[in-house]
Motif scaffolding. Structure first.
Motif, PDB file in Angstrom:
ATOM      1  N   SER A 259      38.415  43.528  41.537  1.00 47.55           N
ATOM      2  CA  SER A 259      39.560  44.054  42.514  1.00 47.55           C
ATOM      3  C   SER A 259      40.871  43.149  42.240  1.00 47.55           C
ATOM      4  O   SER A 259      40.618  41.998  41.746  1.00 47.55           O
ATOM      5  N   GLU A 260      41.722  43.581  42.729  1.00 47.83           N
ATOM      6  CA  GLU A 260      42.888  42.869  42.616  1.00 47.83           C
ATOM      7  C   GLU A 260      42.804  41.446  43.674  1.00 47.83           C
ATOM      8  O   GLU A 260      42.234  41.346  44.459  1.00 47.83           O
ATOM      9  N   GLY A 261      43.014  40.144  42.819  1.00 45.92           N
ATOM     10  CA  GLY A 261      42.449  39.062  43.445  1.00 45.92           C
ATOM     11  C   GLY A 261      41.140  38.678  43.389  1.00 45.92           C
ATOM     12  O   GLY A 261      41.005  37.409  44.037  1.00 45.92           O
ATOM     13  N   SER A 262      40.342  39.025  42.957  1.00 49.04           N
ATOM     14  CA  SER A 262      38.869  38.877  42.818  1.00 49.04           C
ATOM     15  C   SER A 262      38.823  37.502  42.083  1.00 49.04           C
ATOM     16  O   SER A 262      39.372  37.424  41.078  1.00 49.04           O
ATOM     17  N   VAL A 263      37.940  36.595  42.506  1.00 47.68           N
ATOM     18  CA  VAL A 263      37.316  35.363  41.786  1.00 47.68           C
ATOM     19  C   VAL A 263      36.722  35.644  40.447  1.00 47.68           C
ATOM     20  O   VAL A 263      37.073  34.742  39.560  1.00 47.68           O
ATOM     21  N   ASP A 264      36.202  36.755  40.257  1.00 43.90           N
ATOM     22  CA  ASP A 264      35.496  36.914  38.809  1.00 43.90           C
ATOM     23  C   ASP A 264      36.561  36.865  37.823  1.00 43.90           C
ATOM     24  O   ASP A 264      36.535  36.434  36.564  1.00 43.90           O
ATOM     25  N   LEU A 265      37.847  37.618  38.051  1.00 40.53           N
ATOM     26  CA  LEU A 265      38.976  37.720  37.159  1.00 40.53           C
ATOM     27  C   LEU A 265      39.458  36.429  36.786  1.00 40.53           C
ATOM     28  O   LEU A 265      39.645  36.067  35.444  1.00 40.53           O
ATOM     29  N   LYS A 266      39.791  35.545  37.724  1.00 41.82           N
ATOM     30  CA  LYS A 266      40.326  34.275  37.284  1.00 41.82           C
ATOM     31  C   LYS A 266      39.411  33.563  36.657  1.00 41.82           C
ATOM     32  O   LYS A 266      39.764  32.993  35.670  1.00 41.82           O
ATOM     33  N   ARG A 267      38.088  33.506  36.941  1.00 45.56           N
ATOM     34  CA  ARG A 267      37.077  32.499  36.482  1.00 45.56           C
ATOM     35  C   ARG A 267      36.737  32.901  35.057  1.00 45.56           C
ATOM     36  O   ARG A 267      36.628  32.250  34.247  1.00 45.56           O
TER      37      ARG A 267
END
Length: 501
Positions: A259-267
């Motif tokens: 989802s928007e801003g989820s840590v999985d995406l950034k990591r």
């Protein structure tokens, strides 16, 4: 990866068309049925190996034996070489044919020679018998039933089986079945007898070698293989190893959702940049997540809340990956194998910890592995699990408990992290574990939706309808959808349950 159907009798063409259609998501490339004298076989194929000539059912030279197989036989090149040295001829380049030839040469005892994830049915017309088998851990699904006339039916999914019979059961992992023997366990995971402990460096060296071998084995395909990448330790290691082993002039493709801003995406972006994958991501909205719940439950064939929660992000990432590749590698199984769960701290001897690890691994067939199979196959994507390689499992079970367990001084899965020093950035290698649904941002969305849409009165009513205790409103919501698709009582015996909801 495919969908299989087999019956010890015949069904009408119209019913067989329904059967094949119900499995089309598992194999959209080709579909075929073969009515034999005593059997009726059906198959939907997702072509991965032997693209040109691997359509099933596959027969032997005199057409007295036929196979429908779902999965991959990873050691088929060695088996084929061994059999051809004994003047055995192959008709296709499909890995599935190796299982048929092994049966021809060695009978059911030959099943022990197969290394892979598979579920198959062999019709032996000549001897008026058959054999059905499922891989050791149940990575690939198989179900069976008996109709009102006493005929046996086998299929990859329950929704297919219910078209022909209301009597459904899960086929046990690590077993084969013949009418003469009944169910026979041909292989099980056992705790090794450890005579002496090695130094830590010896264990890390073995883990490094065996996991690398496991990934390399699962890169075997005539199509492109990608990786699921959440940015956590397990998926990052698999992705890094695959990227290192990549022999193509194109980078390995990696996939993440959240989802928007989820840590999985950034990591995941962080890891992808570090290891050099061609990275794809998808940001789903809360509305998309909620809208997917019924589709996920239908595909999953379960309402177990922990399973559904993790299945929803899996559903989206499989959809994303299927637009680019046909095969995907996953980090599934690392927490079980390397004692990554916090509760395992109470098993403080190697013997008791191994007993628990083996118990948990043996329950994966109708929980995590069912979720991994159904969500990938819902989008015609083959998912492979290197951490559940049998050789790696046996070697990992030899590691003493004190090198695995999470303590105040030692992070969970420390021995695994140490085995791959310098392969990942330090902040990734030593990152704390999170649930996939937590890291992807799904957890709060689902909890809030269930509480808003299942009031106390409906919760009580659903509790009365259920043959088991519903432990939360979230479970009640999933059960409500589940009963719409699968009203048959017999399905409840196939459902795996987590200890908590």
């Amino acid at each position: 990866m495919c969908g299989i159907f087999a019956m010890t009798s015949h069904i009408d063409k119209s019913v067989m068309n329904e059967v094949l259609d119900s499995m089309k998501h598992r194999g959209p490339d080709e579909g075929k049925e073969v009515p034999l004298e005593k059997f009726h076989l059906g198959h939907q194929r997702l072509s991965i190996i032997g693209l040109e000539d691997g359509i099933q059912p596959i027969h032997n030279q005199d057409e007295s034996k036929w196979i429908v197989c779902n999965g991959e036989i990873y050691n088929y090149p060695k088996l084929k070489q061994k059999l051809e040295a004994s003047d055995v001829s192959f008709l296709t380049e499909s890995d599935s044919e190796s299982a048929l030839k092994i049966y021809e040469q060695y009978g059911v005892e030959g099943i022990k020679q197969l290394d892979g994830m598979f579920a198959f049915f062999i019709a032996d017309e000549k001897n008026n018998t058959f054999v059905a088998a499922r891989d050791t851990l149940g990575i690939k699904p198989l179900y069976y039933g008996i109709d009102t006339d006493g005929n046996y039916i086998f299929s990859s999914e329950l929704k297919t089986l219910y078209l022909v019979t209301k009597d459904v059961h899960e086929f046990p992992a690590g077993h084969y079945y013949t009418p003469e023997t009944g169910f026979v366990c041909y292989r099980r995971i056992e705790s090794p007898s450890i005579t002496e402990e090695k130094v830590e460096e010896a264990y890390t060296s073995i883990i490094h070698e065996q996991l690398t071998n496991a990934v390399e084995k699962r890169l075997l395909a005539d199509v492109e293989v990608g990786v699921l990448l959440s940015g956590g330790l397990d998926s990052s290691l698999i992705a890094a190893i695959a990227a290192k082993l990549n022999k193509s002039d194109k980078p390995v493709k990696s996939f993440c959702v959240g989802s928007e801003g989820s840590v999985d995406l950034k990591r995941a972006r962080d890891v992808a940049e570090a290891i050099g994958t061609e990275h794809y991501e998808y940001v789903y909205t809360p509305d998309e997540l909620i809208e997917a719940i019924p589709k996920v439950i239908y595909a999953l064939e379960s309402y177990e809340p922990s399973l559904v929660r993790s299945a929803l992000p899996n559903y989206f990432v499989s959809k994303l990956a299927s637009q680019h590749v046909k095969v995907i590698l996953s980090g599934e199984g690392a927490d079980e194998l390397f004692a990554g769960y916090d509760y395992m701290k109470k098993f403080d001897t190697t013997e008791t910890l191994n007993d628990e690890i083996i118990r948990v691994i043996n329950t994966l067939h109708n929980i995590n592995l069912q979720r991994a199979d159904r969500m990938s196959m819902a989008h015609s994507l083959e998912l492979r699990v290197p951490f559940l390689d049998l050789d790696l499992i046996q070697d990992a079970l030899e590691i003493p408990a004190n090198l695995k367990l999470h303590t105040e001084e030692q992070m969970e899965k420390t021995i695994l992290r140490k085995s791959f020093n310098n392969m990942l950035p330090e902040h990734v290698l030593w990152r704390k574990k999170e649930e996939f649904s937590e890291g992807s941002g799904a957890l709060d969305i689902l909890e809030n939706y269930a509480n808003e849409h299942i009031n106390d009165q409906e919760f009580k009513q659903l509790q009365k309808e259920a043959s088991i205790e519903l432990r939360s409103k979230q479970e009640a919501l999933y059960f409500k959808y589940f009963k719409q698709y699968y009203p048959e009582q017999s399905i409840f015996d196939t459902i795996g349950k987590w200890a908590t909801a």
